[in-house]
Design an enzyme around this catalytic site. Structure first.
Site, short mmCIF file in Angstrom:
data_model
loop_
_atom_site.label_atom_id
_atom_site.label_comp_id
_atom_site.label_asym_id
_atom_site.label_seq_id
_atom_site.Cartn_x
_atom_site.Cartn_y
_atom_site.Cartn_z
N PRO A 87 0.79 -1.24 0.00
CA PRO A 87 0.00 0.00 0.00
C PRO A 87 0.82 1.29 0.00
CG PRO A 87 -0.16 -1.12 2.12
CD PRO A 87 0.61 -2.03 1.23
N TYR A 138 2.94 9.34 -8.17
CA TYR A 138 1.96 9.37 -7.08
C TYR A 138 0.57 9.80 -7.58
CZ TYR A 138 0.44 9.59 -2.22
OH TYR A 138 -0.22 9.36 -1.03
N LYS A 194 -1.61 2.69 -4.56
CA LYS A 194 -1.88 2.38 -5.97
C LYS A 194 -2.95 1.30 -6.21
CE LYS A 194 0.70 5.25 -7.93
NZ LYS A 194 -0.17 6.36 -7.56
P1 RFL Z 1 -11.51 -6.21 -3.77
O1 RFL Z 1 -11.77 -4.89 -3.15
O2 RFL Z 1 -10.76 -7.21 -2.99
O3 RFL Z 1 -12.91 -6.80 -4.23
C1 RFL Z 1 -13.06 -8.12 -4.67
C2 RFL Z 1 -14.48 -8.55 -4.44
O4 RFL Z 1 -14.64 -9.88 -4.91
C3 RFL Z 1 -15.38 -10.61 -3.96
N1 RFL Z 1 -15.11 -12.04 -4.08
C4 RFL Z 1 -15.98 -12.92 -4.62
N2 RFL Z 1 -17.20 -12.76 -5.19
C5 RFL Z 1 -17.83 -13.87 -5.64
N3 RFL Z 1 -17.31 -15.13 -5.50
C6 RFL Z 1 -16.10 -15.32 -4.93
N4 RFL Z 1 -15.63 -16.56 -4.77
C7 RFL Z 1 -15.39 -14.20 -4.47
N5 RFL Z 1 -14.19 -14.04 -3.87
C8 RFL Z 1 -14.04 -12.74 -3.65
C9 RFL Z 1 -14.95 -10.04 -2.63
O5 RFL Z 1 -15.88 -10.29 -1.58
C10 RFL Z 1 -14.83 -8.56 -2.96
O6 RFL Z 1 -16.02 -7.86 -2.74
O7 RFL Z 1 -10.72 -6.06 -5.17
P2 RFL Z 1 -10.80 -4.89 -6.27
O8 RFL Z 1 -12.23 -4.56 -6.59
O9 RFL Z 1 -9.87 -5.33 -7.33
O10 RFL Z 1 -10.22 -3.59 -5.57
C11 RFL Z 1 -8.88 -3.52 -5.18
C12 RFL Z 1 -8.74 -2.66 -3.92
O11 RFL Z 1 -9.67 -3.11 -2.95
C13 RFL Z 1 -7.33 -2.71 -3.34
O12 RFL Z 1 -6.37 -2.71 -4.37
C14 RFL Z 1 -7.03 -1.51 -2.43
O13 RFL Z 1 -7.84 -1.54 -1.31
C15 RFL Z 1 -5.56 -1.48 -2.03
N6 RFL Z 1 -5.25 -0.41 -1.08
C16 RFL Z 1 -5.09 0.90 -1.51
N7 RFL Z 1 -5.28 1.23 -2.81
C17 RFL Z 1 -5.18 2.52 -3.22
O14 RFL Z 1 -5.34 2.79 -4.41
N8 RFL Z 1 -4.91 3.56 -2.34
C18 RFL Z 1 -4.72 3.32 -1.01
O15 RFL Z 1 -4.55 4.27 -0.28
C19 RFL Z 1 -4.78 1.94 -0.56
N9 RFL Z 1 -4.60 1.64 0.74
C20 RFL Z 1 -5.10 -0.71 0.28
C21 RFL Z 1 -4.76 0.35 1.17
C22 RFL Z 1 -5.28 -2.01 0.75
C23 RFL Z 1 -5.12 -2.27 2.10
N10 RFL Z 1 -5.35 -3.62 2.52
C24 RFL Z 1 -6.12 -3.95 3.64
C25 RFL Z 1 -5.01 -4.71 1.64
C26 RFL Z 1 -4.59 0.10 2.50
C27 RFL Z 1 -4.74 -1.23 2.99
C28 RFL Z 1 -4.50 -1.44 4.43
C1 PHB Z 2 -4.96 5.13 3.67
O1 PHB Z 2 -5.49 4.07 4.01
O2 PHB Z 2 -5.41 6.24 4.00
C2 PHB Z 2 -3.72 5.07 2.85
C3 PHB Z 2 -3.12 3.85 2.62
C4 PHB Z 2 -1.95 3.81 1.87
C5 PHB Z 2 -1.40 4.98 1.37
C6 PHB Z 2 -2.01 6.19 1.59
C7 PHB Z 2 -3.18 6.25 2.34
O3 PHB Z 2 -0.24 4.94 0.65
#
Ligand code: RFL
Ligand code: PHB
Length: 388
Positions: free
Chosen positions: A291, A383, A295
């Protein structure tokens, strides 16, 4: 009519569904979880201009415009100083702080009005015949077996979903690495300590001061993967944040009870190809970034942009070349975002295997960034998101 079956109603699946519906393309979205569960996952917070533009194009950006916080810069901290990356000045752009939860809610709320069919709590979703021109998906809803025949299946089912696993090992390749730490995140209804984000590399480890609004803060510290959440009561996290963000920032941290706490492992993965036969992959189902560069969600959005373009050309004009070209087009942007996320992770974390040399390299790079407009411009350009 050409029917598209989308698996997963996270941001990628919902965004793609809306883009297809806006062009009159027939599609259905199958999601394993309930709407409430999907909205309870606290994840991304920073939107690139391209992601915002997609919401604008759909006319679903009213709340984003009203509540999103425009950030013209962010900071890298090295224990002593803050190095401000003035993205507005360097590349004439900005990012928008708006939670993934809010973006997903906006897309969810517009389902009915836009005629987007989403089946929640679809169990045992299974893909069939993806190498043929007549693939189909089976699932179980309320105990009843269902089948969707589609022309194309799009896997938007995240890193653990079934779509990617349908591609045979003889065709698919996974480039990846796991990092020896995770991010322990805390969300609290307290004002942010700074008006812009701060990424800190302190001798005790990494810290990030982020936010969701002027009254809701999101912070992270990196921890070894062996750490347990129960060993981190709120006060311990606040103490650690104060140390790692340093004496200039610490007095501005407002503490409060955690609304959410979690540990997310850090990994880099790219799965190729992103299309096989009648199956396309978008978002986390095809790649994961640590993260550090914010991205992940934004890459999901650019994949979806390319996928929607190809699927509309295919559905409306029978242009199969567009679908065939999807993987290479999407991957070219994916690799660059992977590189940026990996390099910022390398720069801002203390790796257990690092010795004095590696540490000196980090210090030299931060020094270089602090003194070079060219280096800052490169960071700012990545960024805010490379164009697509
Ligand atoms: P998701 O959000 O994981 O959604 C996938 C969906 O598919 C469902 N699914 C199923 N559905 C039907 N049948 C199955 N067998 C299935 N298996 C799974 C799931 O329930 C879910 O609803 O993927 P998607 O849509 O590709 O989106 C990707 C983003 O969620 C992810 O890349 C970001 O959250 C990553 N991320 C960040 N991205 C940013 O661009 N900016 C950020 O600041 C940022 N911070 C983060 C993050 C991810 C984090 N974690 C927890 C991994 C911070 C964190 C802490
Ligand atoms: C956020 O969860 O707010 C977040 C996560 C990763 C970043 C920036 C913001 O790089």
């Amino acid at each position: 009519m050409t029917r598209i079956c989308i698996i997963g109603a996270g941001p990628a699946g919902l965004l793609l569904g809306h883009l297809l519906r806006a062009e009159g393309v027939d599609c259905i979205v199958l999601e394993r979880r309930s709407p409430a569960y999907v909205l309870s996952r606290i994840r991304a917070g920073v939107l690139e201009r391209g992601t915002v533009a997609l919401m604008e194009r759909l006319g679903l950006d009213a709340r984003l415009k009203a509540e999103g916080l425009v950030h013209d810069g962010f900071n890298l901290a090295d224990g002593e100083r803050l190095i401000r990356i003035d993205i507005a000045d360097l590349v004439g752009s900005h990012v928008v702080v708006y939670g993934q939860t809010e973006l997903t809610r906006d897309l969810m709320d517009a389902r009915e009005a836009r005629g987007l069919e989403v089946v929640y709590e679809a169990q045992d979703v299974t893909l069939h015949a993806v190498e043929s021109d007549a693939p189909y998906v089976t699932y179980v809803k309320d105990g009843v077996a269902q089948r969707v025949d589609a022309r194309i299946i799009v896997g938007c089912d995240g890193f653990h979903g079934p779509s990617r696993q349908t591609i045979p090992a003889s065709v698919g390749r996974d480039y990846g690495r796991e990092y020896p730490f995770g991010w322990l995140g805390i969300l609290a209804d307290v004002p942010p300590c700074n008006h812009e984000l701060i990424y800190a590399n302190h001798e005790r480890g990494f810290a990030l001061a982020s936010q969701r609004s002027l009254t809701r803060s999101r912070y992270y510290v990196d921890v070894p993967l062996t750490e347990k959440l129960e060993d981190w009561p709120d006060e311990r996290i606040w103490d650690e944040l104060a140390l790692r963000l340093g004496p200039a920032v610490a007095p501005h941290i407002t503490r409060g009870p955690a609304i959410e706490k979690s540990i997310a492992p850090l990994r880099s993965h790219v799965f190729t190809p992103m299309r096989h036969g009648s199956l396309m992959l978008c978002g986390d189902s095809a790649h994961i970034v640590p993260p550090t560069g914010a991205k992940g969600l934004n890459l999901a959005a650019s994949d979806v942009y390319y996928a929607a373009e190809a699927l509309v050309a295919f559905a409306k004009r029978g242009d199969a070349d567009a679908v065939a070209a999807y993987s290479d087009k999407a991957l070219s942007r994916v690799w660059k975002a992977e590189r940026f996320s990996w390099s910022l992770t390398r720069l801002m974390h203390r790796f257990p295997e690092d010795g004095p040399f590696e540490r000196a390299m980090q210090v030299a790079e931060l020094d270089y960034i602090a003194s070079s407009r060219a280096a800052q411009t490169s960071i700012a350009e990545n960024y805010v998101g490379l164009p697509y």
